[in-house]
Motif scaffolding. Sequence first.
Motif, short mmCIF file in Angstrom:
data_model
loop_
_atom_site.label_atom_id
_atom_site.label_comp_id
_atom_site.label_asym_id
_atom_site.label_seq_id
_atom_site.Cartn_x
_atom_site.Cartn_y
_atom_site.Cartn_z
N ALA A 134 0.82 -1.21 0.00
CA ALA A 134 0.00 0.00 0.00
C ALA A 134 0.86 1.26 0.00
CB ALA A 134 -0.94 -0.01 1.20
N GLU A 135 1.90 1.28 0.81
CA GLU A 135 2.77 2.46 0.87
C GLU A 135 3.53 2.63 -0.43
OE1 GLU A 135 4.53 5.89 2.61
OE2 GLU A 135 2.69 4.74 3.00
N LEU A 136 3.96 1.54 -1.03
CA LEU A 136 4.63 1.62 -2.32
C LEU A 136 3.71 2.24 -3.35
CD1 LEU A 136 6.98 0.98 -4.24
CD2 LEU A 136 6.02 -1.33 -4.50
N ASP A 137 2.45 1.82 -3.38
CA ASP A 137 1.53 2.39 -4.36
C ASP A 137 1.29 3.87 -4.12
OD1 ASP A 137 -0.29 1.74 -6.68
OD2 ASP A 137 -1.68 2.74 -5.32
N ARG A 138 1.13 4.26 -2.86
CA ARG A 138 0.94 5.69 -2.56
C ARG A 138 2.11 6.52 -3.07
NH1 ARG A 138 -1.97 3.80 2.09
NH2 ARG A 138 -0.06 3.37 3.26
N ARG A 139 3.31 6.03 -2.87
CA ARG A 139 4.50 6.79 -3.27
C ARG A 139 4.67 6.78 -4.79
NH1 ARG A 139 8.49 7.74 1.25
NH2 ARG A 139 7.31 7.22 3.13
N LEU A 140 4.33 5.69 -5.44
CA LEU A 140 4.39 5.65 -6.90
C LEU A 140 3.41 6.65 -7.51
CD1 LEU A 140 4.60 1.78 -7.39
CD2 LEU A 140 6.37 3.43 -8.03
N ARG A 141 2.20 6.72 -6.95
CA ARG A 141 1.20 7.67 -7.48
C ARG A 141 1.63 9.11 -7.22
NH1 ARG A 141 -3.18 7.32 -4.74
NH2 ARG A 141 -2.83 5.48 -3.45
N ALA A 142 2.18 9.35 -6.04
CA ALA A 142 2.62 10.71 -5.71
C ALA A 142 3.75 11.16 -6.63
CB ALA A 142 3.08 10.77 -4.26
N ALA A 143 4.57 10.21 -7.07
CA ALA A 143 5.69 10.53 -7.95
C ALA A 143 5.30 10.54 -9.42
CB ALA A 143 6.83 9.53 -7.73
N GLY A 144 4.05 10.18 -9.71
CA GLY A 144 3.58 10.15 -11.09
C GLY A 144 4.20 9.04 -11.92
N GLU A 145 4.56 7.94 -11.27
CA GLU A 145 5.23 6.83 -11.96
C GLU A 145 4.22 5.97 -12.74
OE1 GLU A 145 8.36 6.63 -12.08
OE2 GLU A 145 9.31 7.17 -10.17
N ASP A 146 4.69 5.39 -13.83
CA ASP A 146 3.87 4.46 -14.61
C ASP A 146 4.12 3.03 -14.12
OD1 ASP A 146 2.15 3.47 -16.50
OD2 ASP A 146 3.58 3.61 -18.16
#
Length: 302
Positions: A181-193
């Motif tokens: 869950a934390e990984l996904d939050r950080r990926l979305r915040a960074a705008g990662e694909d």
Amino acid sequence: MSWTTADMPDQTGRTVLVTGGTSGLGLASATALSTAGARVLLTARDPARGRQACARADAELVELDLADLDSVRRAAADVRERTGDTLHVLMNNAGVFGTPPGLTVEGFETQIGTNHLGHAALTWLLMPALRAAGGSRVVTLSSLGHRGGTVDLDDLHFLRRPYTPMRAYNQSKLANLLFAAELDRRLRAAGEDVISVAAHPGLTNTELLDKSMRGGAPGRAPLARVINLLTTQPLRTGVLPQLYAATAPQVRGGDYIGPRGLGGMRGRPTTARRSATAQDPDLARRLWEVTAGATGVTPDPT
């Protein structure tokens, strides 16, 4: 939802890494993904067993011991070089279950060290390859056991708390969900694909469960096999949630996929229920930071 492997999209041109692929869910996942056209890399601690599994799954062997961070670093470097820094799916499948008290190479409690810390380090080290591929996924395997778990950030390794195999296992599986869950939050915040997804197999007839039910006592083997067959679903069904999480177009970052049957124990894939603790963003953030400190691996995304 009646999703099966027949519904899995063509995986031609995609590269997948499956950890813990010598038997059970890992081998079944590797075989299904290879059959669908993916280039599959499969990890194993034992090279001999790994080569046998790779021959069955039409996969490539990557030597990896998640209980040894030097091995994790070597494996990540191997994967990045071998794939040209392009990885479409990382399936964090490997795990140990209900082990007696023990420590990893770095002195971590065996189950949290293997199931969570090793996989977290591997994920961070492979993020450049996942990022370069685009449209990639990290699939982390949790368990129904997470519902009974607590994560004690001040005593992850049971140096003060009484150790029991199931308490340690449940903690590690809760940590897997919090990390995903934390990984996904950080990926979305960074705008990662790149998206992070979690999955669990319910109660599935695997070698891991069979060994745990025997409890290391040969005399229990016949009873364990009977109980296993009566209470679990076949491997071909139990593997579906993680394959769905890895390939289905409708999957979104942060999803948690498991069997749809009563209590999440059996059935075809659907959105799974997670405990209130597994949804605690503050705990997930603090676990992320503790994990970075313990492993010495720089988190990615930061």
